[in-house]
Every structure is written in C-alpha cells, then in structure tokens.
Design a protein around this motif. Structure first.
Motif, mmCIF file in Angstrom:
data_model
loop_
_atom_site.group_PDB
_atom_site.id
_atom_site.type_symbol
_atom_site.label_atom_id
_atom_site.label_comp_id
_atom_site.label_asym_id
_atom_site.label_seq_id
_atom_site.Cartn_x
_atom_site.Cartn_y
_atom_site.Cartn_z
ATOM 1 N N PRO A 1 71.650 1.504 35.748
ATOM 2 C CA PRO A 1 72.143 2.160 34.531
ATOM 3 C C PRO A 1 73.662 2.065 34.424
ATOM 4 O O PRO A 1 74.372 1.768 35.379
ATOM 5 C CB PRO A 1 71.679 3.607 34.719
ATOM 6 C CG PRO A 1 71.542 3.787 36.194
ATOM 7 C CD PRO A 1 71.121 2.462 36.725
ATOM 8 N N THR A 2 74.142 2.365 33.221
ATOM 9 C CA THR A 2 75.580 2.293 32.957
ATOM 10 C C THR A 2 76.365 3.221 33.876
ATOM 11 O O THR A 2 77.453 2.865 34.354
ATOM 12 C CB THR A 2 75.853 2.650 31.492
ATOM 13 O OG1 THR A 2 75.176 1.710 30.644
ATOM 14 C CG2 THR A 2 77.347 2.613 31.187
ATOM 15 N N LEU A 3 75.845 4.406 34.107
ATOM 16 C CA LEU A 3 76.541 5.341 34.987
ATOM 17 C C LEU A 3 76.727 4.751 36.384
ATOM 18 O O LEU A 3 77.771 4.942 37.019
ATOM 19 C CB LEU A 3 75.742 6.653 35.077
ATOM 20 C CG LEU A 3 76.322 7.745 35.985
ATOM 21 C CD1 LEU A 3 77.720 8.148 35.509
ATOM 22 C CD2 LEU A 3 75.398 8.962 36.016
ATOM 23 N N ALA A 4 75.719 4.005 36.885
ATOM 24 C CA ALA A 4 75.840 3.385 38.201
ATOM 25 C C ALA A 4 76.918 2.308 38.203
ATOM 26 O O ALA A 4 77.728 2.217 39.133
ATOM 27 C CB ALA A 4 74.500 2.791 38.622
ATOM 28 N N TRP A 5 76.930 1.466 37.151
ATOM 29 C CA TRP A 5 77.970 0.440 37.073
ATOM 30 C C TRP A 5 79.353 1.069 37.053
ATOM 31 O O TRP A 5 80.284 0.602 37.712
ATOM 32 C CB TRP A 5 77.781 -0.407 35.806
ATOM 33 C CG TRP A 5 76.586 -1.299 35.820
ATOM 34 C CD1 TRP A 5 75.487 -1.194 35.040
ATOM 35 C CD2 TRP A 5 76.383 -2.435 36.647
ATOM 36 N NE1 TRP A 5 74.597 -2.190 35.338
ATOM 37 C CE2 TRP A 5 75.126 -2.980 36.318
ATOM 38 C CE3 TRP A 5 77.134 -3.055 37.640
ATOM 39 C CZ2 TRP A 5 74.606 -4.097 36.946
ATOM 40 C CZ3 TRP A 5 76.610 -4.181 38.272
ATOM 41 C CH2 TRP A 5 75.367 -4.688 37.921
ATOM 42 N N THR A 6 79.492 2.138 36.289
ATOM 43 C CA THR A 6 80.792 2.809 36.195
ATOM 44 C C THR A 6 81.214 3.367 37.551
ATOM 45 O O THR A 6 82.383 3.252 37.955
ATOM 46 C CB THR A 6 80.720 3.940 35.161
ATOM 47 O OG1 THR A 6 80.311 3.402 33.899
ATOM 48 C CG2 THR A 6 82.065 4.622 35.017
ATOM 49 N N ALA A 7 80.265 3.996 38.263
ATOM 50 C CA ALA A 7 80.581 4.555 39.578
ATOM 51 C C ALA A 7 80.972 3.468 40.562
ATOM 52 O O ALA A 7 81.879 3.653 41.387
ATOM 53 C CB ALA A 7 79.377 5.336 40.106
ATOM 54 N N VAL A 8 80.299 2.310 40.495
ATOM 55 C CA VAL A 8 80.645 1.200 41.391
ATOM 56 C C VAL A 8 82.048 0.688 41.094
ATOM 57 O O VAL A 8 82.869 0.501 42.015
ATOM 58 C CB VAL A 8 79.608 0.060 41.262
ATOM 59 C CG1 VAL A 8 80.091 -1.181 42.002
ATOM 60 C CG2 VAL A 8 78.262 0.502 41.807
#
Length: 718
Positions: free
Chosen positions: A402-409
């Motif tokens: 998800p987008t939230l995971a990409w952002t956190a990475v």
C-alpha cells in the motif's frame, strides 16, 4: 540381573532344555565367538555394597525401571552412583521381557545407587565395564529427569539422552578451571525502568527465590538486564541458568554476561560449539567450576550446582519445544526445576504467551513490566493498513504494497535500514466470515472449520460436520479463504528502490546484524537481524497469512512475531515507525498498536478457560494408523473426566518428500485424536497413556507400537 519392580523369567535356568540346546546350536553354526558369562563368587564381589542398581539405556516404556547387577571388586572403586557403565543385558544368556527375547549384548547405562543386597533372590549378572569414573548423573538431575518423563508419558532413559551429552574422552581428561569467588551484586541499571525491577535484583542478591514474568521493553537492553539478574544470583553464592531459543540470541546473552561478569564465570552451551567443547563446558558446570550457564534448548537440563535462578527468554518460540521423545518444552522443564530445587524463576519476552499470563493470574509469579509512559517512550509508532485501505489504494492493487508502506520505506531509508517481514510459505489458510473476517469455528469444540477439496465443512479438531454455519459475530453466511505467502517481495522492492542495497535473511541464510546504513532487509519471522542503532522503520506484510493459521495460537503467534520485529525498531521519539498490513479491528492488531501483549494474553486465557483448552486444561495428541489408534484409545484406561476429540485424518505426506516432524510416514493415512482433561487430572492422563503404550509395546513389539504416537501438551493442536 533383576528388575527392581518385577523379575520375569529372565534367567537361562528357567528355560526349557530344548530351548537352551537350540540357542547353543545357533551360536555354534554362526561361528560367532561368545563370551562366557563369568560366575562371580563371594570373594570376587565388592566387599562393601556389592549390588549396583542400574538404569539401562533402552528408551522403551515397558523397560522403564531399574535393574540390579553385581559389582566386581575390581570395579568397586569406580562404579559409583552417577557413572556410566556397560552391562550385558541378559548376561550373555537370553532374557524374556513381555514375551520378546532380548539378546545379551552390551548396553550402556547409569549406576543409580549402590546397595548391600538385592531384593531379587536369583543370581545377578555383573557389571561389564565402567565407561568412566566421571559422575555425570547427579541425584538432582535424576529426580528432574524422572519428573519430566512422568509429565510427558515418556521413559527415563529417553529424557537422560536429552539431559546428559555424549561422552568425550579428551574433554574428560582435561581439568576444569578453579571456581572463581562470587562477584559483587550489580547495580540495577536499566532494570530501574520497571516498577519492581530493582527489588527483583535485590531479592536475587539476598539469596531469595522470587518468581516473575518479565514483559521486556522494546530495544536492546534486555540482554544486559538478563545478565544483571544472573550476576545478582551469583553474588549470593548460587548458580544461574538461562535458556534462549537459538544460537544467535545465545551469542548476545553471552556477550552481555561477559561484559557484566568478566571472562570465565559462565558457560555457553549450544550445538554450534561442537561435541568436545560442549561436553567440556558441560563438565565444568557439573564439577562446579562454572556456576552460570546460557544455552539453547538442551541447556534446560544443565547440572548447575546450588541452582538459584532459572530463566527463559521468549518462551513462545517453537525452538523451545524438543522434537525428540518425550518432547518436553523448556518452559515446563524450568518450572519443574524451580519447584524441585526451590529456586527463583524468570520468564522474559517482548511479548506474552498465554502460559505466562496464567502464571501471573494464578499468583504463582509476579509481573515485571514498565508503566505506560515507559512503554510509549520505548516503542515505535504503529500504523495499520486494513482491507478498506487496500481496496481504495491503487498502489496496493498493483504491487501488493500500500501507499502508506511505500511512504514509510522512503522516509525510513533517509535515516537508516528498513526491515520488511514477510510470512514464510507454508502457512495453511483457514476459513473466515467474508463480511467481518471472524474465524469460522466449530460449535462443539471451537476448532477451526475446514473444507477439503470443496467438500462439506467439518471441524479440524473433532471432525464433526457443520452444515448450518453462520457467523456468530455479524450473522453472515458467506466464507472466504485467507491469502497465503509472499510474492517476490525482495525483487519488487529492489526494482522500486534500485539505489538501495537489499539483504535477505531466512532459512537459507540468517543474518545476525546489519550496519546502520540505508538498506532494505527482507526476512521471514524469527530471522530478523539486529540493526546497529535500530531500524528506522519496519513493514509487516500479509498479516492474514499468519492470522489465518488453523490453530489455537494463531493470534498469539502473529502478535509475538510482530512485536519481535517491532522491538528492533527505534522508539517513536526517534522517528521509528511500524506499518502492519492487517485488519485494524482484529484483537492481535489492536494489541500491537497499543503495544499491550499482556492484555492480549489475559483475554486469550479467559477465552481458553471458557472453552476448556490449554493451558487451562491438560491435553494430549494421540496419532496413528486408524485401526491402531482405535485399538489404543479403547485399551487406554483414561481418567473418568477425560474427553476425546476426534479422531480426524492428518494430511498425507507425498511419497518422496521428507516426513514432517512428528508426522506420519510418507504415503500413509494417519488419524489424530485429542484427549483433554480438566486441571488436576494431567498426571493421571499421562500415566494412563504411558501404561497403554507400554502394554502395546510389550505385546506387539517396538515397530508396531510406534504406529501410535503420543505427545502430551502439544504446542500446536491445529
């Protein structure tokens, strides 16, 4: 030779003349030299205590007793209680046990005690050899092994094979170092973060025996805290034992002990050391040269003198469960040691098992935990991504992340390494309500519902069919299967972040540490390396893959894995973030968000009590071929309050594939039944199963008896 409990027709004098003639003729034709049984006259025997009571190394239940042997004068000085000996089982003649003839070959054993006379009236065979004068079996270790054998319906000889390592002559010939004086009591250090931490250390230093369940705060301080507990115990003049899941964790505790205690004050017992070094370390502990031990599973039996503390780290890890008969769990063995030797007990983990919660709820142990302010200061920020978020997220539909995971990475890689935990392949999907995701369970026993090969619903535990299922939470009637496994996560991340190194840690190669530099570390649960300075962020992917296991411990295990990864992430105040891809309304996910594993375990314990499942009840799994299993259950004199669930078929292992641990041989159809009893009847259940297996073995022989397998307190009943 005689049996302590009963002496059957084991002497050759009781055999018919025709049988003796046949034996002599068979030996003569085979042209095998046979040592003549030596006749021991009174002058040849030891002048004092001429009888040795011996435990022979035959791990079969119908021979789980002691045998008496004569002690020759030439062996009298060395044949002391606790030494290894060789005896001729049947003394070169033939002994009959349960209708089966046992040859007279030499077999290993331990001298249990020396006696002035035997309660057997016939002639005794003599000890053939004292393997070594080293007294490796202490009375305390013998008592512990007997208690473990009784609890797990096993044989004493099998337990001692786990408890006493194989002999190594070179290790025995080397003298152990002189014991060092007790160290000074350590300062509390980071134990001050816990409300009762300093008091616990002081009680250990004062020679007391406190019992505690320790919910460790996130971070790397736990190893130092464990080392200080050991140091406090040593300062009182007593010994300490620490059991950890694997060699990587043992190395961390070893380093912490060396820093706190200095060199030469503790032993490291792991399989990686090799047989000679491991046995040399074990001997140093047995001789009293070293009073502190840290090791993996087998170290639970380490013969520490004047034991003052037993401790276990992460008791929910499956590595603590011994795969060899009688398959004891390290936690339960240490609980037995704490009770038998009246020593302190410490169960520590970042998470909390239901068994740990029960120890606190029963009042047997006190909790050691930080207050909420300490937890918030030490834990990372936890964010969730549920089904609704995934459905609205274009990135998640395209690439599973998800987008939230990409952002956190992306944000995490600016400050350091990022951990990505992916469930290993092989988790079995279970069924759940399509609307609310509540697991589908049996109305009779609360076991998981299954539908093999698109067949009708049935319970995976008790085998009952379920034709009118509906969700008890929302009333829904539709089911869904959970998603399983990872899809080339490392390759996807490598393509998305081409300038960042990607490291993997799993079954093929497990990393111990990673540097404090931007990188992606993709690992399976339990294989997370430690990052210098902590991870900047962590992604916990495919939460349903772990929550979807058809097992009573699915939620507990998923939370333990998540918290184990999250504890390696920097605190929230330093920017540490954890993103878990799982439905946020589920209890394990909520416990992770609040960082409250103890509350989750307490609620799980309450539900287990209502359903009558372990650890509130005692349970045994009995598996075997259908006919053999039916016969065994019919013959076993189970306690009156025992309830049998099943039997149900076990998955068949394909031909050519290795047998699963404890599973049926490839290609064979086996079934399994669960037998449960209420609290207080566990000992009676184990005794009944052991007696039934011993009778089956005596009647049919070992190969036939092995078609029925028993496991008391199985860690996995799914």
């Amino acid at each position: 030779m005689s049996s302590r409990d009963e002496q059957g027709p084991s002497d050759a004098a009781d055999a018919a003349p025709e049988q003796l003639a046949l034996i002599r003729e068979t030996v003569r034709k085979a042209k095998v030299p046979r040592a003549k049984p030596r006749t021991w006259r009174g002058a040849d025997l030891a002048k004092e205590l001429p009888v040795a009571r011996v435990l022979v190394d035959k791990g079969v239940l119908h021979l789980d007793r002691y045998f008496d042997y004569a002690v020759p004068e030439e062996l009298a000085a060395d044949a002391q209680p606790g030494v290894r000996v060789r005896v001729r089982f049947g003394a070169g003649r033939h002994s009959v046990h349960g209708g089966r003839r046992e040859g007279g070959g030499l077999i290993s054993g331990f001298v249990i005690e020396r006696l002035p006379e035997s309660d057997y009236a016939g002639p005794l065979a003599a000890l053939a050899q004292v393997v070594s004068p080293e007294r490796v079996l202490s009375p305390e270790l013998l008592a512990l092994a007997r208690a473990v054998a009784d609890r797990y319906a096993g044989s004493l000889a099998d337990v001692l094979q786990l408890a006493v390592p194989p002999r190594n002559g070179r290790a025995e010939s080397k003298a152990s170092p002189e014991p060092l004086p007790p160290p000074r009591a350590p300062e509390p250090g980071s134990w001050g973060r816990y409300a009762r931490g300093a008091a616990f250390l002081k009680a250990l230093a004062d020679g007391e025996a406190p019992r505690a369940v320790w919910n460790a705060l996130p971070g790397r301080q736990w190893a130092d805290e464990l080392a200080r507990a050991v140091a406090a115990t040593l300062s009182s003049g007593r010994g300490a034992l620490v059991v950890v899941p694997d060699g990587r964790i043992a190395a961390r505790v070893d380093a912490a002990l060396t820093e706190v205690l200095g060199e030469g004050r503790h032993a490291l017992l792991t399989a990686d050391a090799g047989p000679e070094k491991r046995y040399r370390e074990w001997l140093a502990v047995r001789r009293g040269s070293v009073r502190a031990v840290v090791g993996t599973r087998a170290a639970m039996f380490a013969p520490v003198l004047d034991l003052g503390l037993v401790a276990i780290w992460d008791d929910g890890d499956g590595s603590h469960s011994e795969p060899h008969a009688p398959q004891p769990h390290a936690r339960d063995v240490l609980l037995l040691r704490a009770a038998h030797e009246k020593c302190a007990f410490l169960l520590g983990s970042w998470s909390c098992t239901v068994e740990a919660a029960q120890l606190v709820e029963s009042g047997w142990a006190l909790p050691l935990a930080g207050d909420r302010e300490q937890v918030r200061a030490a834990a990372p920020l936890v964010r969730t991504v549920g089904d609704g978020d995934l459905a609205r997220d274009e990135a998640a539909r395209a690439a599973r992340l998800p987008t939230l995971a990409w952002t956190a990475v992306r944000e995490g890689l600016r400050h350091g390494p990022v951990l990505v935990q992916v469930p290993r392949r092989g988790y079995v999907p279970r069924l759940a309500c399509e609307r609310c995701r509540e697991p589908a369970r049996c109305r009779h026993c609360a076991g998981p519902l299954e539908a093999r090969d698109a067949g009708p619903l049935h319970c995976g535990w008790c085998g009952r069919d379920e034709t009118e299922w509906h969700c008890g939470a929302c009333g829904g009637f539709r089911l869904r299967a959970q998603v399983v496994g990872a899809r080339r996560t490392a390759e996807e991340l490598g393509r998305a972040f081409p300038a960042v190194p990607v490291r993997t840690s799993g079954r093929d190669q497990i990393l111990d540490t990673v540097p404090d530099a931007p990188s992606l570390v993709v690992c399976t649960p339990g294989a997370e390396p430690v990052a210098d300075g902590g991870y900047a962020a962590a992604l916990l992917l495919d939460g349903w893959a772990m929550l979807g296991r058809p097992d009573l411990r699915a939620g507990e295990e998923a939370l333990r894995r998540w918290i184990g990864a999250g504890a390696l992430v920097r605190p929230q105040g330093e920017g540490g973030t954890v993103v878990v891809v799982a439905e946020p309304t589920l209890r394990p996910v909520q416990a992770l968000v609040r960082w409250d594993p103890t509350g989750h375990a307490v609620r799980e314990l309450s539900e287990r009590a209502e359903l009558g499942f372990p650890p509130v009840s005692r349970m045994a799994a009995v598996s075997g071929r259908p006919t053999a299993l039916t016969e065994f259950l019919a013959a076993a004199e189970l306690p009156g309050d025992a309830e049998v669930l099943g039997p149900v078929p076990l998955p068949v292992t394909e031909l050519g594939r290795p047998r699963r641990p404890g599973g049926p041989p490839p290609g064979e159809l086996w079934e399994r039944a669960l037998v449960r009893v209420p609290p207080g009847s566990g000992a009676a259940l184990a005794a009944a199963l052991k007696s039934a297996q011993a009778a089956r073995l005596a009647k049919s022989g070992r190969s036939e008896a092995e078609t029925v397998r028993i496991r008391v307190d199985p860690p996995d009943i799914g």
